[in-house]
Design a protein around this motif. Structure first.
Motif, PDB file in Angstrom:
ATOM      1  N   VAL A 223       0.826  -1.554   0.225  1.00 16.43           N
ATOM      2  CA  VAL A 223       0.024   0.057   0.224  1.00 16.43           C
ATOM      3  C   VAL A 223       0.830   0.853  -0.405  1.00 16.43           C
ATOM      4  CG1 VAL A 223      -0.627  -0.238   3.004  1.00 16.43           C
ATOM      5  CG2 VAL A 223      -2.145   1.036   1.334  1.00 16.43           C
ATOM      6  N   ASP A 224       1.629   1.309   0.746  1.00 17.51           N
ATOM      7  CA  ASP A 224       2.813   2.825   0.724  1.00 17.51           C
ATOM      8  C   ASP A 224       3.202   2.688  -0.771  1.00 17.51           C
ATOM      9  OD1 ASP A 224       2.359   2.095   3.105  1.00 17.51           O
ATOM     10  OD2 ASP A 224       4.295   1.992   3.832  1.00 17.51           O
ATOM     11  N   ASP A 225       4.082   2.190  -1.437  1.00 18.43           N
ATOM     12  CA  ASP A 225       3.892   2.709  -2.629  1.00 18.43           C
ATOM     13  C   ASP A 225       2.940   2.554  -3.746  1.00 18.43           C
ATOM     14  OD1 ASP A 225       6.803   1.035  -2.805  1.00 18.43           O
ATOM     15  OD2 ASP A 225       6.413  -0.513  -2.793  1.00 18.43           O
ATOM     16  N   LEU A 226       1.728   2.061  -3.982  1.00 20.08           N
ATOM     17  CA  LEU A 226       1.224   2.351  -4.614  1.00 20.08           C
ATOM     18  C   LEU A 226      -0.007   3.724  -4.034  1.00 20.08           C
ATOM     19  CD1 LEU A 226      -1.609   1.139  -6.119  1.00 20.08           C
ATOM     20  CD2 LEU A 226      -3.242   2.076  -3.899  1.00 20.08           C
ATOM     21  N   ILE A 227       0.282   4.102  -2.725  1.00 21.15           N
ATOM     22  CA  ILE A 227       0.183   5.492  -2.290  1.00 21.15           C
ATOM     23  C   ILE A 227       0.754   6.632  -3.165  1.00 21.15           C
ATOM     24  CG2 ILE A 227      -0.315   6.974  -0.244  1.00 21.15           C
ATOM     25  CD1 ILE A 227      -2.735   5.081  -0.679  1.00 21.15           C
ATOM     26  N   GLU A 228       2.021   6.312  -3.074  1.00 20.80           N
ATOM     27  CA  GLU A 228       3.433   7.089  -3.625  1.00 20.80           C
ATOM     28  C   GLU A 228       2.991   7.063  -4.905  1.00 20.80           C
ATOM     29  OE1 GLU A 228       6.742   9.473  -4.001  1.00 20.80           O
ATOM     30  OE2 GLU A 228       5.772   8.654  -1.965  1.00 20.80           O
ATOM     31  N   GLY A 229       3.130   5.714  -5.808  1.00 18.68           N
ATOM     32  CA  GLY A 229       2.484   6.735  -7.196  1.00 18.68           C
ATOM     33  C   GLY A 229       1.879   7.432  -7.827  1.00 18.68           C
ATOM     34  N   ILE A 230       0.134   7.689  -6.772  1.00 21.68           N
ATOM     35  CA  ILE A 230      -1.733   7.807  -6.640  1.00 21.68           C
ATOM     36  C   ILE A 230      -0.470   9.389  -6.340  1.00 21.68           C
ATOM     37  CG2 ILE A 230      -3.427   9.102  -5.440  1.00 21.68           C
ATOM     38  CD1 ILE A 230      -3.464   5.752  -5.111  1.00 21.68           C
ATOM     39  N   TYR A 231       0.267   9.606  -5.262  1.00 17.33           N
ATOM     40  CA  TYR A 231       0.665  11.105  -5.029  1.00 17.33           C
ATOM     41  C   TYR A 231       1.230  11.972  -6.579  1.00 17.33           C
ATOM     42  CZ  TYR A 231       1.755  15.486  -2.055  1.00 17.33           C
ATOM     43  OH  TYR A 231       2.482  16.418  -1.739  1.00 17.33           O
ATOM     44  N   ARG A 232       2.864  10.936  -6.580  1.00 19.47           N
ATOM     45  CA  ARG A 232       3.013  11.818  -7.658  1.00 19.47           C
ATOM     46  C   ARG A 232       1.927  12.437  -9.052  1.00 19.47           C
ATOM     47  NH1 ARG A 232       8.726   8.776  -8.423  1.00 19.47           N
ATOM     48  NH2 ARG A 232       9.142   9.302  -5.622  1.00 19.47           N
ATOM     49  N   LEU A 233       1.477  11.471  -9.286  1.00 22.52           N
ATOM     50  CA  LEU A 233       0.468  11.100 -10.849  1.00 22.52           C
ATOM     51  C   LEU A 233      -0.881  12.289 -10.218  1.00 22.52           C
ATOM     52  CD1 LEU A 233      -1.001  10.246 -13.154  1.00 22.52           C
ATOM     53  CD2 LEU A 233      -2.836   8.411 -12.171  1.00 22.52           C
ATOM     54  N   LEU A 234      -1.019  11.779  -8.880  1.00 24.34           N
ATOM     55  CA  LEU A 234      -2.486  13.932  -8.703  1.00 24.34           C
ATOM     56  C   LEU A 234      -1.380  15.014  -9.271  1.00 24.34           C
ATOM     57  CD1 LEU A 234      -4.865  14.586  -8.167  1.00 24.34           C
ATOM     58  CD2 LEU A 234      -3.258  15.089  -5.346  1.00 24.34           C
ATOM     59  N   LEU A 235      -0.416  15.413  -8.752  1.00 23.20           N
ATOM     60  CA  LEU A 235       0.779  16.253  -8.792  1.00 23.20           C
ATOM     61  C   LEU A 235       1.414  16.530 -10.050  1.00 23.20           C
ATOM     62  CD1 LEU A 235       2.002  16.846  -4.864  1.00 23.20           C
ATOM     63  CD2 LEU A 235       0.304  17.471  -6.419  1.00 23.20           C
ATOM     64  N   SER A 236       1.389  15.244 -11.532  1.00 26.79           N
ATOM     65  CA  SER A 236       1.662  15.683 -12.854  1.00 26.79           C
ATOM     66  C   SER A 236       0.626  16.411 -13.701  1.00 26.79           C
ATOM     67  CB  SER A 236       2.213  13.787 -12.902  1.00 26.79           C
ATOM     68  OG  SER A 236       0.559  13.706 -13.306  1.00 26.79           O
ATOM     69  N   ASP A 237       1.453  15.949 -14.715  1.00 24.20           N
ATOM     70  CA  ASP A 237       0.377  17.251 -15.623  1.00 24.20           C
ATOM     71  C   ASP A 237      -0.168  15.599 -16.437  1.00 24.20           C
ATOM     72  OD1 ASP A 237       1.923  19.571 -14.727  1.00 24.20           O
ATOM     73  OD2 ASP A 237       3.219  19.460 -16.359  1.00 24.20           O
ATOM     74  N   TYR A 238      -0.162  15.135 -16.728  1.00 28.06           N
ATOM     75  CA  TYR A 238      -0.368  13.851 -17.756  1.00 28.06           C
ATOM     76  C   TYR A 238      -2.146  13.003 -16.610  1.00 28.06           C
ATOM     77  CZ  TYR A 238      -0.294   9.487 -20.230  1.00 28.06           C
ATOM     78  OH  TYR A 238      -0.503   8.392 -21.435  1.00 28.06           O
ATOM     79  N   ALA A 239      -2.888  13.582 -17.997  1.00 31.78           N
ATOM     80  CA  ALA A 239      -4.175  13.276 -18.341  1.00 31.78           C
ATOM     81  C   ALA A 239      -5.252  11.481 -18.278  1.00 31.78           C
ATOM     82  CB  ALA A 239      -5.269  14.255 -18.202  1.00 31.78           C
TER      83      ALA A 239
END
Length: 328
Positions: A220-236
């Motif tokens: 779960v910690d890895d998943l949350i990190e990926g979600i956080y990075r995606l939210l702040l990215s510019d990729y839709a």
């Protein structure tokens, strides 16, 4: 007046939602949690209630929602996600993926907020492409027992992209593969908690089919990190977040037996309808766009999760109803 950015997290009392609340509090956000508690549990977020930067709405996102004041981000994680849930509450599952997503997108448009939706590897169905990449459209039975979940998520992606292209709403789509860790419900019908629960009760471990079907488990910690990075990215567009380390369910059951030191054996039952034969994410996009890949190995993650399950009250070890036994 606080200058902190404000984030709404639906499904906040669930497994993933509660970990997201923790992460955004840690990052200095003001977090607004929302949950109707059909499958969520307040014990997952009760440690946040004393904090000035956390507030909670006991509310069904499938109905009209309103959040006063500024809102910068919305993460829509309100949905049953395990077979035992969406087989019991199929209509609610469809509504939260459709009406709930529509309401959140409307709120995002009104507030000029960026919205991330929690999609799933289940949109790929029983895949004909392996590993699964984001360009694969899937192989889904829309009227099968899993269809209420799979099609809710597919519609969710479609309406999210429609709001992005037609209304210009900033949106992000994460396709989540099998995830595990503390705060999972022990009897939610998925392979990992089912195996550990059976081992803790001294029961034989149920493997469906011959056990050759595969899954890829992400801590779960890895998943949350990926979600956080995606939210702040510019990729839709959709991004797979998961651990590509694939394992058969039979071998995984053997790992659980070794971890728990249990002397029980494996027993085999018929495969559930439309059970995916293979599940492995292609995380090329996550690596290239987000600079993300999982860090926690399965052995370490399993040990932490097992210790969590062992610490639960004995009444939570009750056997799940046979009619809802499944493996996601």
């Amino acid at each position: 007046m606080s200058t902190k950015k404000r984030v709404l997290i639906t499904g906040a009392a669930g497994f993933l939602g509660s970990h997201l609340c923790d992460r955004f509090i840690k990052e200095g956000y003001h977090v607004i949690g929302m949950d109707n508690l059909i499958t969520g549990d307040l014990k997952n977020i009760e440690h946040l209630f004393p904090l000035a930067d956390f507030e909670f709405y006991h509310q069904d996102v499938s109905k009209y929602i309103h959040i006063p004041g500024e809102l910068h981000y919305i993460l829509h994680f309100a949905s049953p996600a395990s077979p035992i849930d969406y087989l019991k509450i199929p209509i609610q599952t469809l509504k939260v993926g459709s009406l709930g997503t529509h309401n959140c997108l409307g709120l995002a448009k009104a507030k000029n907020a960026r919205m991330l939706i929690a999609s799933t590897s289940e949109i790929y169905g029983d895949p004909l492409v392996h590993p699964q990449n984001e360009e694969y459209w899937g192989n889904v039975n829309p009227i099968g027992p899993r269809g209420v979940y799979d099609e809710a998520k597919r519609f969710q992606e479609a309406i999210t992209m429609a709001y992005h292209t037609f209304h210009g709403v900033e949106t992000r789509i994460v396709r989540i593969f099998n995830t595990y860790g503390p705060r999972m419900r022990l009897n939610d019908g998925r392979a990992l908690p089912a195996f550990i629960g059976q081992a803790l009760r001294g029961e034989d471990l149920t493997v469906f089919g011959d056990g050759s079907q595969t899954r890829s488990f992400c801590y779960v910690d890895d998943l949350i990190e990926g979600i956080y990075r995606l939210l702040l990215s510019d990729y839709a567009y959709p991004v797979n977040i998961g651990n590509p380390n694939e394992i058969s369910l039979k071998d995984f059951a053997e790992e659980v037996l070794k971890l728990t030191g249990s002397n029980v054996k494996l027993i085999h039952k018929a495969l559930p309808v439309d059970d995916p034969k293979q599940r492995q994410p292609d995380i090329t996009k996550a690596r290239e766009i987000l600079g993300w890949e999982p860090k926690v190995g399965r052995a370490e993650g399993l040990r932490i999760t097992y210790e969590y399950f062992k610490s639960l009250p004995k009444e939570e070890l009750v056997k799940q109803p046979k009619e809802f036994e499944s493996r996601k």
